[in-house]
Scaffold this motif. Structure first.
Motif, PDB file in Angstrom:
ATOM      1  N   VAL A 113       0.976  -1.025  -0.116  1.00  0.00           N
ATOM      2  CA  VAL A 113       0.116   0.014  -0.010  1.00  0.00           C
ATOM      3  C   VAL A 113       0.748   1.243   0.090  1.00  0.00           C
ATOM      4  CG1 VAL A 113      -1.679   1.205   1.334  1.00  0.00           C
ATOM      5  CG2 VAL A 113      -1.818  -1.155   1.258  1.00  0.00           C
ATOM      6  N   VAL A 114       0.631   2.100  -0.861  1.00  0.00           N
ATOM      7  CA  VAL A 114       1.367   3.357  -0.642  1.00  0.00           C
ATOM      8  C   VAL A 114       0.715   4.445   0.255  1.00  0.00           C
ATOM      9  CG1 VAL A 114       1.741   5.177  -2.161  1.00  0.00           C
ATOM     10  CG2 VAL A 114       2.042   3.045  -3.018  1.00  0.00           C
ATOM     11  N   ALA A 115       1.291   5.068   1.029  1.00  0.00           N
ATOM     12  CA  ALA A 115       0.543   5.943   1.909  1.00  0.00           C
ATOM     13  C   ALA A 115       1.273   7.259   1.978  1.00  0.00           C
ATOM     14  CB  ALA A 115       0.796   5.281   3.614  1.00  0.00           C
ATOM     15  N   LEU A 116       0.417   8.341   1.911  1.00  0.00           N
ATOM     16  CA  LEU A 116       0.699   9.672   1.779  1.00  0.00           C
ATOM     17  C   LEU A 116       0.074  10.493   3.062  1.00  0.00           C
ATOM     18  CD1 LEU A 116      -0.360  10.574  -1.663  1.00  0.00           C
ATOM     19  CD2 LEU A 116       1.951   9.992  -1.247  1.00  0.00           C
ATOM     20  N   SER A 117       0.689  11.464   3.562  1.00  0.00           N
ATOM     21  CA  SER A 117       0.218  12.484   4.504  1.00  0.00           C
ATOM     22  C   SER A 117       0.275  13.718   4.083  1.00  0.00           C
ATOM     23  CB  SER A 117       0.614  12.112   5.980  1.00  0.00           C
ATOM     24  OG  SER A 117       2.109  12.760   6.150  1.00  0.00           O
ATOM     25  N   ALA A 118      -0.592  14.614   4.491  1.00  0.00           N
ATOM     26  CA  ALA A 118      -0.471  15.939   4.671  1.00  0.00           C
ATOM     27  C   ALA A 118      -1.526  16.877   5.109  1.00  0.00           C
ATOM     28  CB  ALA A 118      -1.020  16.321   2.771  1.00  0.00           C
ATOM     29  N   GLY A 119      -1.316  18.027   5.192  1.00  0.00           N
ATOM     30  CA  GLY A 119      -2.476  18.900   6.111  1.00  0.00           C
ATOM     31  C   GLY A 119      -3.068  19.972   5.139  1.00  0.00           C
ATOM     32  N   THR A 120      -4.201  20.424   5.771  1.00  0.00           N
ATOM     33  CA  THR A 120      -5.105  21.592   5.004  1.00  0.00           C
ATOM     34  C   THR A 120      -4.015  22.923   5.253  1.00  0.00           C
ATOM     35  OG1 THR A 120      -6.331  21.650   6.703  1.00  0.00           O
ATOM     36  CG2 THR A 120      -6.959  20.476   5.030  1.00  0.00           C
ATOM     37  N   GLN A 121      -3.686  23.018   6.601  1.00  0.00           N
ATOM     38  CA  GLN A 121      -2.759  24.192   7.054  1.00  0.00           C
ATOM     39  C   GLN A 121      -1.340  23.718   7.626  1.00  0.00           C
ATOM     40  OE1 GLN A 121      -5.404  26.522   9.586  1.00  0.00           O
ATOM     41  NE2 GLN A 121      -7.033  26.034   8.288  1.00  0.00           N
ATOM     42  N   PRO A 122      -0.478  23.050   6.760  1.00  0.00           N
ATOM     43  CA  PRO A 122       0.623  22.335   7.332  1.00  0.00           C
ATOM     44  C   PRO A 122       1.437  23.358   8.211  1.00  0.00           C
ATOM     45  CG  PRO A 122       0.766  22.466   5.144  1.00  0.00           C
ATOM     46  CD  PRO A 122      -0.467  23.081   5.304  1.00  0.00           C
ATOM     47  N   GLY A 123       1.973  22.833   9.260  1.00  0.00           N
ATOM     48  CA  GLY A 123       2.734  23.476  10.283  1.00  0.00           C
ATOM     49  C   GLY A 123       4.158  23.393   9.873  1.00  0.00           C
ATOM     50  N   GLU A 124       4.911  23.960  10.784  1.00  0.00           N
ATOM     51  CA  GLU A 124       6.426  24.226  10.122  1.00  0.00           C
ATOM     52  C   GLU A 124       7.256  22.771  10.537  1.00  0.00           C
ATOM     53  OE1 GLU A 124       8.169  27.438  11.751  1.00  0.00           O
ATOM     54  OE2 GLU A 124       6.598  28.611  11.235  1.00  0.00           O
ATOM     55  N   HIS A 125       6.762  21.963  11.407  1.00  0.00           N
ATOM     56  CA  HIS A 125       7.465  20.562  11.938  1.00  0.00           C
ATOM     57  C   HIS A 125       6.421  19.472  12.257  1.00  0.00           C
ATOM     58  CE1 HIS A 125       7.055  21.918  15.851  1.00  0.00           C
ATOM     59  NE2 HIS A 125       7.668  22.992  15.463  1.00  0.00           N
ATOM     60  N   ILE A 126       7.226  18.567  12.526  1.00  0.00           N
ATOM     61  CA  ILE A 126       6.401  17.262  13.313  1.00  0.00           C
ATOM     62  C   ILE A 126       6.364  17.470  14.567  1.00  0.00           C
ATOM     63  CG2 ILE A 126       6.281  14.749  13.552  1.00  0.00           C
ATOM     64  CD1 ILE A 126       5.742  15.847  10.486  1.00  0.00           C
ATOM     65  N   HIS A 127       5.108  17.236  15.310  1.00  0.00           N
ATOM     66  CA  HIS A 127       5.267  17.425  16.700  1.00  0.00           C
ATOM     67  C   HIS A 127       6.287  16.936  17.423  1.00  0.00           C
ATOM     68  CE1 HIS A 127       1.335  19.636  16.046  1.00  0.00           C
ATOM     69  NE2 HIS A 127       0.647  18.487  15.677  1.00  0.00           N
ATOM     70  N   PRO A 128       7.115  17.479  18.216  1.00  0.00           N
ATOM     71  CA  PRO A 128       8.281  16.539  18.841  1.00  0.00           C
ATOM     72  C   PRO A 128       7.741  15.479  19.798  1.00  0.00           C
ATOM     73  CG  PRO A 128       8.430  19.044  19.521  1.00  0.00           C
ATOM     74  CD  PRO A 128       7.313  18.843  18.313  1.00  0.00           C
ATOM     75  N   GLU A 129       6.918  15.576  20.424  1.00  0.00           N
ATOM     76  CA  GLU A 129       6.382  14.611  21.499  1.00  0.00           C
ATOM     77  C   GLU A 129       5.641  13.101  20.670  1.00  0.00           C
ATOM     78  OE1 GLU A 129       3.070  17.633  20.662  1.00  0.00           O
ATOM     79  OE2 GLU A 129       5.201  17.754  21.396  1.00  0.00           O
ATOM     80  N   VAL A 130       5.285  13.783  19.389  1.00  0.00           N
ATOM     81  CA  VAL A 130       4.777  12.610  18.465  1.00  0.00           C
ATOM     82  C   VAL A 130       5.980  12.013  17.985  1.00  0.00           C
ATOM     83  CG1 VAL A 130       3.314  11.887  16.282  1.00  0.00           C
ATOM     84  CG2 VAL A 130       2.663  13.794  17.986  1.00  0.00           C
ATOM     85  N   ALA A 131       6.876  12.702  17.499  1.00  0.00           N
ATOM     86  CA  ALA A 131       8.257  12.256  16.846  1.00  0.00           C
ATOM     87  C   ALA A 131       8.991  11.031  17.904  1.00  0.00           C
ATOM     88  CB  ALA A 131       9.171  13.179  16.547  1.00  0.00           C
ATOM     89  N   VAL A 132       8.926  11.682  19.003  1.00  0.00           N
ATOM     90  CA  VAL A 132       9.764  10.978  20.245  1.00  0.00           C
ATOM     91  C   VAL A 132       8.981   9.663  20.267  1.00  0.00           C
ATOM     92  CG1 VAL A 132      10.208  10.773  22.712  1.00  0.00           C
ATOM     93  CG2 VAL A 132      10.612  12.715  21.465  1.00  0.00           C
ATOM     94  N   GLU A 133       7.634   9.531  20.338  1.00  0.00           N
ATOM     95  CA  GLU A 133       7.184   8.335  20.686  1.00  0.00           C
ATOM     96  C   GLU A 133       7.102   7.301  19.476  1.00  0.00           C
ATOM     97  OE1 GLU A 133       6.206   7.139  23.533  1.00  0.00           O
ATOM     98  OE2 GLU A 133       6.760   9.084  24.479  1.00  0.00           O
ATOM     99  N   LEU A 134       6.981   8.101  18.069  1.00  0.00           N
ATOM    100  CA  LEU A 134       7.033   6.933  16.802  1.00  0.00           C
ATOM    101  C   LEU A 134       8.668   6.360  16.857  1.00  0.00           C
ATOM    102  CD1 LEU A 134       5.275   9.257  14.519  1.00  0.00           C
ATOM    103  CD2 LEU A 134       4.507   7.335  15.089  1.00  0.00           C
ATOM    104  N   GLU A 135       9.688   7.235  17.143  1.00  0.00           N
ATOM    105  CA  GLU A 135      10.926   6.735  17.196  1.00  0.00           C
ATOM    106  C   GLU A 135      10.900   5.749  18.017  1.00  0.00           C
ATOM    107  OE1 GLU A 135      13.896   7.396  15.320  1.00  0.00           O
ATOM    108  OE2 GLU A 135      12.633   9.153  14.078  1.00  0.00           O
ATOM    109  N   ALA A 136      10.352   5.562  19.356  1.00  0.00           N
ATOM    110  CA  ALA A 136      10.238   4.612  20.514  1.00  0.00           C
ATOM    111  C   ALA A 136       9.889   3.310  19.903  1.00  0.00           C
ATOM    112  CB  ALA A 136       9.957   5.286  21.691  1.00  0.00           C
ATOM    113  N   LEU A 137       8.874   3.628  18.952  1.00  0.00           N
ATOM    114  CA  LEU A 137       8.232   2.493  18.169  1.00  0.00           C
ATOM    115  C   LEU A 137       9.014   1.796  17.156  1.00  0.00           C
ATOM    116  CD1 LEU A 137       4.436   3.603  18.182  1.00  0.00           C
ATOM    117  CD2 LEU A 137       5.392   1.714  19.990  1.00  0.00           C
ATOM    118  N   GLY A 138      10.104   2.343  16.879  1.00  0.00           N
ATOM    119  CA  GLY A 138      11.091   2.013  15.683  1.00  0.00           C
ATOM    120  C   GLY A 138      10.573   2.645  14.275  1.00  0.00           C
ATOM    121  N   LEU A 139       9.978   3.798  14.432  1.00  0.00           N
ATOM    122  CA  LEU A 139       9.349   4.385  13.118  1.00  0.00           C
ATOM    123  C   LEU A 139      10.228   5.625  12.879  1.00  0.00           C
ATOM    124  CD1 LEU A 139       5.659   3.791  13.624  1.00  0.00           C
ATOM    125  CD2 LEU A 139       7.274   2.373  12.232  1.00  0.00           C
ATOM    126  N   ASP A 140      10.974   5.679  11.924  1.00  0.00           N
ATOM    127  CA  ASP A 140      11.823   6.787  11.545  1.00  0.00           C
ATOM    128  C   ASP A 140      11.153   8.067  11.120  1.00  0.00           C
ATOM    129  OD1 ASP A 140      14.061   8.359  10.633  1.00  0.00           O
ATOM    130  OD2 ASP A 140      14.498   7.258   8.946  1.00  0.00           O
TER     131      ASP A 140
END
Length: 149
Positions: free
Chosen positions: A38-65
């Motif tokens: 499956v090809v997956a994309l993500s986007a936003g209607t009003q994109p911010g400047e960066h990925i939420h750091p608290e989300v990035a930390v938890e995704l990295e902890a799950l092994g997702l880059d």
């Protein structure tokens, strides 16, 4: 003479407002489990400047880059090229393209939340993504969940 057809690879776009949490997590989880089916994309209607750091930390902890993740603007073309558009809180501001299937996942926004809340949101998304993949690619041998209870 037999002709071989290339199997259709479904494309899903995950859309939210800032493209900094839910949609990124859903895309990364989908790519992890789908392993190219499956090809997956993500986007936003009003994109911010960066990925939420608290989300990035938890995704990295799950092994997702998350190192290559940056918010992108949701376009009609992205949606038109997809089989399915899954909205995560962008509501009526998401472009509508006839012929594309839309679904709304009412998932809490993890941006700015504490670790336990972010983990709960990621667990919710994990379950939804795994169910979606069972539907889109029924013969996919899903690896074990990266989220531990």
């Amino acid at each position: 003479m037999t002709t071989q057809t290339t199997p259709h690879v479904p494309q899903v776009v995950f859309a939210c407002v800032r493209n900094g949490g839910r949609s990124v997590a859903a895309r990364l989880l989908t790519e992890h489990y789908a392993r190219g089916r499956v090809v997956a994309l993500s986007a936003g209607t009003q994109p911010g400047e960066h990925i939420h750091p608290e989300v990035a930390v938890e995704l990295e902890a799950l092994g997702l880059d998350t190192s290559r993740e940056h918010p992108k603007h949701l376009t009609r073309e992205m949606i038109a090229a997809s089989d399915l558009a899954i909205t995560l809180g962008c509501g009526e501001t998401c472009p509508y393209v006839p012929g594309v299937t839309y679904r709304d996942w009412p998932v809490d926004d993890p941006g700015g939340q504490d670790e336990a809340t972010v983990r709960r949101v990621l667990a919710d998304l994990d379950g939804r993504v795994r169910e979606l993949l069972r539907e889109l690619v029924p013969d996919l041998d899903l690896p074990p969940s990266v989220v531990t209870s």
